[in-house]
Design an enzyme around this catalytic site. Structure first.
Site, PDB file in Angstrom:
ATOM      1  N   GLY A  25       0.815  -1.226   0.000  1.00 50.75           N
ATOM      2  CA  GLY A  25       0.000   0.000   0.000  1.00 50.75           C
ATOM      3  C   GLY A  25       0.839   1.262   0.000  1.00 50.75           C
ATOM      4  CD  GLU A 164       0.421   2.171  10.899  1.00 50.08           C
ATOM      5  OE1 GLU A 164       1.385   2.697  10.342  1.00 50.08           O
ATOM      6  OE2 GLU A 164       0.288   0.934  10.975  1.00 50.08           O
ATOM      7  CG  HIS A 232       0.654   6.766   7.536  1.00 49.17           C
ATOM      8  ND1 HIS A 232       2.009   6.520   7.444  1.00 49.17           N
ATOM      9  CD2 HIS A 232       0.155   5.769   8.287  1.00 49.17           C
ATOM     10  CE1 HIS A 232       2.308   5.424   8.117  1.00 49.17           C
ATOM     11  NE2 HIS A 232       1.198   4.947   8.637  1.00 49.17           N
ATOM     12  CB  CYS A 350       7.428  10.275   7.125  1.00 50.58           C
ATOM     13  SG  CYS A 350       6.144  10.143   5.909  1.00 50.58           S
TER      14      CYS A 350
HETATM   15  O1  SUG Z   1       5.282   2.639   7.276  1.00 50.93           O
HETATM   16  N1  SUG Z   1       7.903   2.673   4.942  1.00 50.93           N
HETATM   17  C1  SUG Z   1       7.110   3.376   5.953  1.00 50.93           C
HETATM   18  C2  SUG Z   1       6.966   4.832   5.618  1.00 50.93           C
HETATM   19  C3  SUG Z   1       6.335   5.605   6.724  1.00 50.93           C
HETATM   20  C4  SUG Z   1       5.968   6.996   6.338  1.00 50.93           C
HETATM   21  N2  SUG Z   1       5.378   7.673   7.445  1.00 50.93           N
HETATM   22  C5  SUG Z   1       4.387   8.594   7.357  1.00 50.93           C
HETATM   23  N3  SUG Z   1       3.660   8.717   6.292  1.00 50.93           N
HETATM   24  N4  SUG Z   1       4.166   9.302   8.386  1.00 50.93           N
HETATM   25  C6  SUG Z   1       5.754   2.705   6.135  1.00 50.93           C
HETATM   26  O2  SUG Z   1       5.151   2.287   5.135  1.00 50.93           O
HETATM   27  C7  SUG Z   1       9.129   0.758   4.051  1.00 50.93           C
HETATM   28  C8  SUG Z   1      10.103  -0.280   4.555  1.00 50.93           C
HETATM   29  C9  SUG Z   1      10.568  -1.237   3.488  1.00 50.93           C
HETATM   30  O3  SUG Z   1       9.831  -1.494   2.535  1.00 50.93           O
HETATM   31  O4  SUG Z   1      11.682  -1.768   3.627  1.00 50.93           O
HETATM   32  C10 SUG Z   1       8.355   1.443   5.183  1.00 50.93           C
HETATM   33  O5  SUG Z   1       8.177   0.861   6.224  1.00 50.93           O
END
Ligand code: SUG
Length: 420
Positions: A25, A164, A232, A350
């Site tokens: 996603g 989250e 998010h 983020c």
């Molecule tokens: O939870 N990416 C995170 C990115 C978080 C972004 N945060 C906000 N929008 N506040 C996530 O999807 C990717 C890790 C990987 O694929 O190795 C990851 O966890």
């Protein structure tokens, strides 16, 4: 005189930063799966962003990366680093705690019933690689905000309700030191991608933080936004003081939601970016809304600290040029390069957790100064691996390098007590 201000705590990007495609996603995470990552460059980009924000006159803090790989978690799953299946090993290695907007939800003291700042650590239970972050994050919050006369740090919301953190939470107020309203944005399950923030969790956080009904709004994120890759709310909307800046397609029942905002906080100014000027796809690709929307201390106007990808997306940049020329609240655009984090779906917003408080009440080891950032950058340059491809996660030398790098950083920040 109150010294309350907004402090942005950025997660220092950990030495195990890699692209394992773990977040269904999250389009960037999926499309960069298997690519080489550059942890040293990533962490230095994060430090440069913190420096940039200090130069703007903003208060800045940081959090340490967590202990990765999480061997205890692997053991609890009945396996070890060598024996684990590749996706489980990658989940144990993830440096995902860099995205501090997902660390916790914060309800600041102004407006709270008992006069304290409440924080609930996010359980992040939807994604396996993030579900084991909270114990390490909780330990860090308990240390940074140990002053119990001013802070109450709550444990995670129980499963199965996904939480989250601040990425799905916005506060509107006349000024950071004033009481305001808090908006909790949740998603509904059933679409092609998981809805990671559950309404039951949002309501539980609001109850624990002592929020009264008049000061809280629960808003549903649009199914369309989640399906387009806005995993998010902070990918499609952001707020600061009296301003709510959102994409036209961010919310499921936009008109009703806006009406409730106006009723509960009549001073609100809402800027909606129309889909015919910036499509949802361009908003998500460029991370326009994953900007830090901040009040500049000198001019009183607001700035957007945006990823450089926003500057490179034509529809977004021309919309923004018009916006700042229009004499509204947003006066300045500051693109910052956080490409290494962006390639995993994490923009400037983020990477930070906003805490509104008096900086003197925080454990000073977590407060950034230019000198401390120099020391952190030095450790990163000396000890962070230059690059990682996910296939390398079985490599014993890499394990040693990653563990040693974090230890050196903890020593440099006098935070050795967070080692395990
Ligand atoms: O939870 N990416 C995170 C990115 C978080 C972004 N945060 C906000 N929008 N506040 C996530 O999807 C990717 C890790 C990987 O694929 O190795 C990851 O966890």
């Amino acid at each position: 005189m109150t010294k309350i201000k907004e402090i942005n705590f950025d997660g220092v990007i950990g030495p195990s930063h890699n692209y394992a495609g773990l977040s269904l996603g999250n389009i960037a995470s999926s499309s960069n799966a298997g690519e080489a990552s550059y942890p040293r460059e990533a962490a230095l980009q994060g430090v440069a962003k913190m420096r940039h924000n200090i130069d703007l006159g903003l208060a800045q803090g940081f959090f340490m990366p967590l202990d990765r790989p999480n061997i205890g978690w692997l053991n609890a799953l009945g396996t070890t680093l060598n024996e684990a299946e590749p996706h489980i090993r990658a989940a144990a290695y993830s440096a995902s705690s860099m995205w501090a907007a997902n660390a916790a939800t914060i309800s600041p003291a102004p407006g709270s019933e008992d006069g304290k700042c409440h924080m609930t650590v996010a359980n992040l239970q939807t994604m396996p690689h993030r579900s084991h972050e909270w114990p390490g994050t909780l330990a860090q919050l308990q240390l940074a905000f140990a002053n119990q006369d001013h802070f109450t740090v709550h444990g995670p919301i129980p499963s199965p309700f996904g939480d989250e953190g601040a990425a799905n939470h916005m506060r509107l107020c006349d000024g950071h030191g004033a009481a305001g309203i808090e908006i909790f944005v949740y998603g509904k399950s059933g679409g092609r991608f998981p809805a990671r923030q559950h309404v039951e969790a949002s309501k539980a956080v609001a109850r624990r933080h002592g929020m009264s009904e008049d000061h809280v709004i629960f808003a549903q994120q649009s199914d369309k936004a989640i399906a387009a890759g806005a995993f998010h709310n902070d990918v499609v909307a952001v707020a600061n003081e009296q301003l709510l800046f959102a994409h036209e397609e961010a919310f499921e029942h936009r008109e009703e939601f806006y009406a409730e905002v106006q009723r509960k906080f009549p001073q609100a100014e809402i800027v909606t970016v129309p889909a015919d000027k910036v499509s949802l796809g361009d908003a998500i690709k460029s991370y326009l809304f994953n900007a830090q929307l901040v009040t500049l201390p000198d001019s009183g106007g607001m700035a957007l600290i945006l990823p450089t990808e926003a500057e490179e997306t034509e529809s977004v940049w021309s919309y923004l040029q018009e916006l700042v020329a229009g004499n509204g609240a947003i006066r300045k655009l500051c693109p910052v390069n956080v490409r290494q984090s962006m390639a995993n779906g994490g923009g400037p917003a983020c990477l930070r957790l906003r805490v509104v408080t008096d900086p003197d009440l925080v454990d000073q080891r977590f407060i950034a100064t230019p000198k401390k950032l120099d020391a952190i950058a030095e450790v990163i340059e000396q000890y962070w691996p230059e690059s990682i491809v996910p296939d390398q996660l079985t490599d014993a030398d890499l394990l040693g390098t990653i563990q040693n790098a974090r230890r050196k950083l903890l020593q440099s920040c006098a935070l050795e007590e967070l080692e395990h």
